[in-house]
Design a protein around this motif. Structure first.
Motif, mmCIF file in Angstrom:
data_model
loop_
_atom_site.group_PDB
_atom_site.id
_atom_site.type_symbol
_atom_site.label_atom_id
_atom_site.label_comp_id
_atom_site.label_asym_id
_atom_site.label_seq_id
_atom_site.Cartn_x
_atom_site.Cartn_y
_atom_site.Cartn_z
ATOM 1 N N ALA A 1 11.102 33.676 -89.145
ATOM 2 C CA ALA A 1 10.341 34.801 -88.602
ATOM 3 C C ALA A 1 10.491 36.051 -89.450
ATOM 4 O O ALA A 1 11.483 36.241 -90.160
ATOM 5 N N ASP A 2 9.476 36.935 -89.370
ATOM 6 C CA ASP A 2 9.556 38.240 -90.011
ATOM 7 C C ASP A 2 10.683 39.052 -89.380
ATOM 8 O O ASP A 2 11.082 38.820 -88.233
ATOM 9 N N ALA A 3 11.172 40.054 -90.126
ATOM 10 C CA ALA A 3 12.291 40.853 -89.644
ATOM 11 C C ALA A 3 11.958 41.587 -88.357
ATOM 12 O O ALA A 3 12.825 41.778 -87.498
ATOM 13 N N GLU A 4 10.689 42.021 -88.200
ATOM 14 C CA GLU A 4 10.331 42.748 -86.992
ATOM 15 C C GLU A 4 10.499 41.889 -85.733
ATOM 16 O O GLU A 4 10.862 42.388 -84.678
ATOM 17 N N VAL A 5 10.239 40.588 -85.853
ATOM 18 C CA VAL A 5 10.365 39.687 -84.704
ATOM 19 C C VAL A 5 11.812 39.279 -84.494
ATOM 20 O O VAL A 5 12.349 39.330 -83.392
ATOM 21 N N ASN A 6 12.470 38.846 -85.570
ATOM 22 C CA ASN A 6 13.844 38.353 -85.476
ATOM 23 C C ASN A 6 14.469 38.476 -86.856
ATOM 24 O O ASN A 6 14.089 37.755 -87.778
ATOM 25 N N ASP A 7 15.440 39.380 -87.015
ATOM 26 C CA ASP A 7 16.018 39.617 -88.338
ATOM 27 C C ASP A 7 17.328 38.877 -88.561
ATOM 28 O O ASP A 7 18.065 39.181 -89.493
ATOM 29 N N ALA A 8 17.616 37.865 -87.722
ATOM 30 C CA ALA A 8 18.870 37.133 -87.859
ATOM 31 C C ALA A 8 18.970 36.411 -89.192
ATOM 32 O O ALA A 8 20.076 36.172 -89.702
ATOM 33 N N ASN A 9 17.832 36.048 -89.790
ATOM 34 C CA ASN A 9 17.832 35.311 -91.051
ATOM 35 C C ASN A 9 17.156 36.120 -92.161
ATOM 36 O O ASN A 9 16.598 35.559 -93.098
ATOM 37 N N ARG A 10 17.220 37.439 -92.033
ATOM 38 C CA ARG A 10 16.633 38.326 -93.041
ATOM 39 C C ARG A 10 17.687 39.309 -93.540
ATOM 40 O O ARG A 10 18.582 39.719 -92.795
ATOM 41 N N ALA A 11 17.574 39.695 -94.799
ATOM 42 C CA ALA A 11 18.449 40.699 -95.392
ATOM 43 C C ALA A 11 17.616 41.634 -96.244
ATOM 44 O O ALA A 11 16.664 41.206 -96.911
ATOM 45 N N THR A 12 17.973 42.913 -96.226
ATOM 46 C CA THR A 12 17.285 43.879 -97.074
ATOM 47 C C THR A 12 17.744 43.703 -98.519
ATOM 48 O O THR A 12 18.940 43.656 -98.811
ATOM 49 N N VAL A 13 16.766 43.569 -99.411
ATOM 50 C CA VAL A 13 17.035 43.355 -100.837
ATOM 51 C C VAL A 13 16.353 44.475 -101.623
ATOM 52 O O VAL A 13 15.174 44.768 -101.395
ATOM 53 N N GLY A 14 17.083 45.091 -102.521
ATOM 54 C CA GLY A 14 16.525 46.110 -103.403
ATOM 55 C C GLY A 14 16.621 45.658 -104.845
ATOM 56 O O GLY A 14 17.627 45.059 -105.249
#
Length: 511
Positions: free
Chosen positions: A150-163
């Motif tokens: 899922a997208d971070a807005e829906v569920n950010d459990a498997n998302r990380a911010t990358v720069g």
């Protein structure tokens, strides 16, 4: 929307050390440096466009669970802006930034703030000699193929911010009619939220000398490149390559070529990391609208193959590309030279050039989705990637496209194994009226990981999604959209299957 004119003797760049992402600050200062050295007689116009997007999403499975789905209402607001140069051949730049505030209401109430940045710039500092390119990106990327997609807005459990950022000055020079020379230095870096991967800093240098216009049927080039990456609390890597290429045009439509070279790499691996390589191939261009190139060879990691093709008709555009080479995570997050590897999701009705570059995609406000794979670790891998697609215009109101991709990554340590992502998607857009359009999409993704990559049993997930949307332009500055999405995952792992239905209403205002 505001337009600002500036000349070189009036340019000033000010900044503060506040909460802006590090990557965005690096790009902004790099752009300032480039513009500050532009010729004083060269005028630049800047267009500044503030935007505000608000959205409401209802989902019946916010946590993508097979046994305990959570209903949720998700509200988000994204103030942002686009800044781009106009009317200048020697300075081209575009920056799009947005800060998304999210509030989730349901069984698991929460709120978050996400920063998103896409920026690219290039400047000709000394006419026909000295140039500089810069890019920067901040986004929320997928951490693992085993978790929620899922997208971070829906569920950010498997998302990380990358720069990620890169700044690349280079020189190029024609040596009469004999040769063409180029030398490029690139400084780049990548930063990962919550230590999901090791931050990295890279220094790269490339130099080439190729045949000039004096050579008709014969073509040649000498190339050298080196890229050194320092990882925080992890083993560093070095990729070095020297090669020579010779080609000959047998006719106006058919040519042959061959390349020999040497790789001198250093990275943690279960196999050899250097050795000689070669490849031979041919190119065929029967018409101005059709081209085909194929090659085969041998490298230190085994046989290699390459393929590229394109074809255009009045209503269709076809492309095909296959490549094999060694790569790593730091290169994937900072190198946009192969946009075929980037999935760009553009607003409905977007018109792009036949071969869009990164600047075209950012100006069109396309969402760029990079693939990192089974984990955001500093892995070195052999990437075998196939991409293909076709788009066509059906009458005056309908556009359609189909794309497929297949990426296999063979990790170069005994503990990381292999993963593969295969996808096919189709999109259709129908213009109901000058202000209203309907769009639909269907996609299928298969994620495959061997037992070494999972640390247990081999895993295979099939993810199918269906989208149906309606877009309406109320005014030139006010757009609205309503989208329905259905997602299913079928997995061979216990309790990994799920279904989700999601509906989103959004409005975007430009000022």
């Amino acid at each position: 929307m505001a337009t600002m004119a500036a000349t070189a003797n009036k340019r000033r760049c000010r900044g503060r050390q506040g909460g802006a992402p590090r990557a965005s600050r690096v790009w902004l200062w790099s752009a300032c440096l480039a513009l500050g050295h532009a010729p004083s007689s060269h005028a630049i116009d800047w267009r500044f466009e503030p935007t505000l997007t608000t959205a409401a999403t209802y989902t019946d499975n916010a946590n993508q669970s097979a046994t305990d789905p959570d209903n949720a209402l998700i509200l988000s607001g994204t103030p942002g802006f686009t800044l781009r140069s106009e009317g200048s051949r020697r300075v081209q730049a575009s920056l799009h930034y947005g800060a998304t505030a999210v509030m989730r209401f349901g069984d698991d109430e929460s709120d978050d703030l996400y920063h998103n940045l896409n920026a690219v710039g290039k400047a000709e500092l000394v006419e026909d000699f000295l140039f500089v390119d810069g890019t920067a990106r901040v986004s929320q990327e997928l951490i693992s193929l085993l978790g929620s997609p899922a997208d971070a807005e829906v569920n950010d459990a498997n998302r990380a911010t990358v720069g990620a950022y890169s700044i690349s000055p280079y020189v190029q020079k024609r040596l009469g009619t004999w040769a063409y020379a180029q030398a490029r230095y690139t400084k780049s870096g990548a930063m990962f939220e919550n230590d999901v991967a090791a931050d990295s800093n890279s220094n790269a240098f490339k130099a080439s000398l190729s045949s000039g216009t004096r050579f008709d049927d014969l073509s040649w080039s000498l190339d050298y490149s080196i890229r050194e990456t320092d990882y925080r609390d992890s083993a560093d890597t070095t990729f070095e390559r020297t090669s020579a290429t010779l080609g000959y045009a047998l006719s106006r439509k058919f040519r042959v070529f061959g390349t020999v070279g040497e790789d001198s790499n250093e990275y943690l691996s279960a196999t050899d990391t250097d050795g000689s390589f070669y490849r031979v191939g041919f190119g065929w261009a029967p018409t101005r609208r059709t081209s085909f190139e194929a090659s085969a060879g041998e490298s230190y990691f085994g046989p290699t193959f390459g393929l590229s093709a394109s074809h255009r008709t009045r209503d269709t555009r076809w492309d095909l590309r296959y490549s094999e080479d060694v790569s790593d995570i730091s290169r994937m997050v900072t190198d946009y030279s192969n946009l075929q590897a980037v999935n760009a999701s553009c607003p409905a009705g977007t018109v792009l050039p036949e071969t869009p570059n990164l600047l075209d995609l950012i100006n069109a406000r396309c969402d760029l989705d990079l693939f990192f794979g089974s984990s955001l670790a500093n892995n070195v891998f052999i990437a075998k990637q196939l991409t293909a697609g076709v788009s066509w215009d059906v009458g005056l109101r309908t556009t359609m496209s189909v794309r497929l991709s297949d990426l296999t990554r063979e990790f170069q340590t005994t503990t990381q194994g292999e993963d593969r992502v295969q996808s096919v998607s189709g999109l259709v857009n129908y213009r109901l009226s000058p202000r209203t359009s309907a769009n639909g999409g269907l996609s299928f993704i298969r994620n495959s990981l061997d037992s070494t990559a999972t640390g247990g049993a081999a895993r295979e997930d099939d993810i199918m999604s269906f989208d149906l949307g309606l877009n309406h332009r109320f005014t030139e500055q006010f757009n609205g959209a309503l989208t329905y999405r259905h997602i299913e995952r079928d997995s061979n792992a216990a309790s990994a299957d799920y279904e989700e239905n999601r509906i989103t209403a959004s409005v975007t205002m430009r000022f």
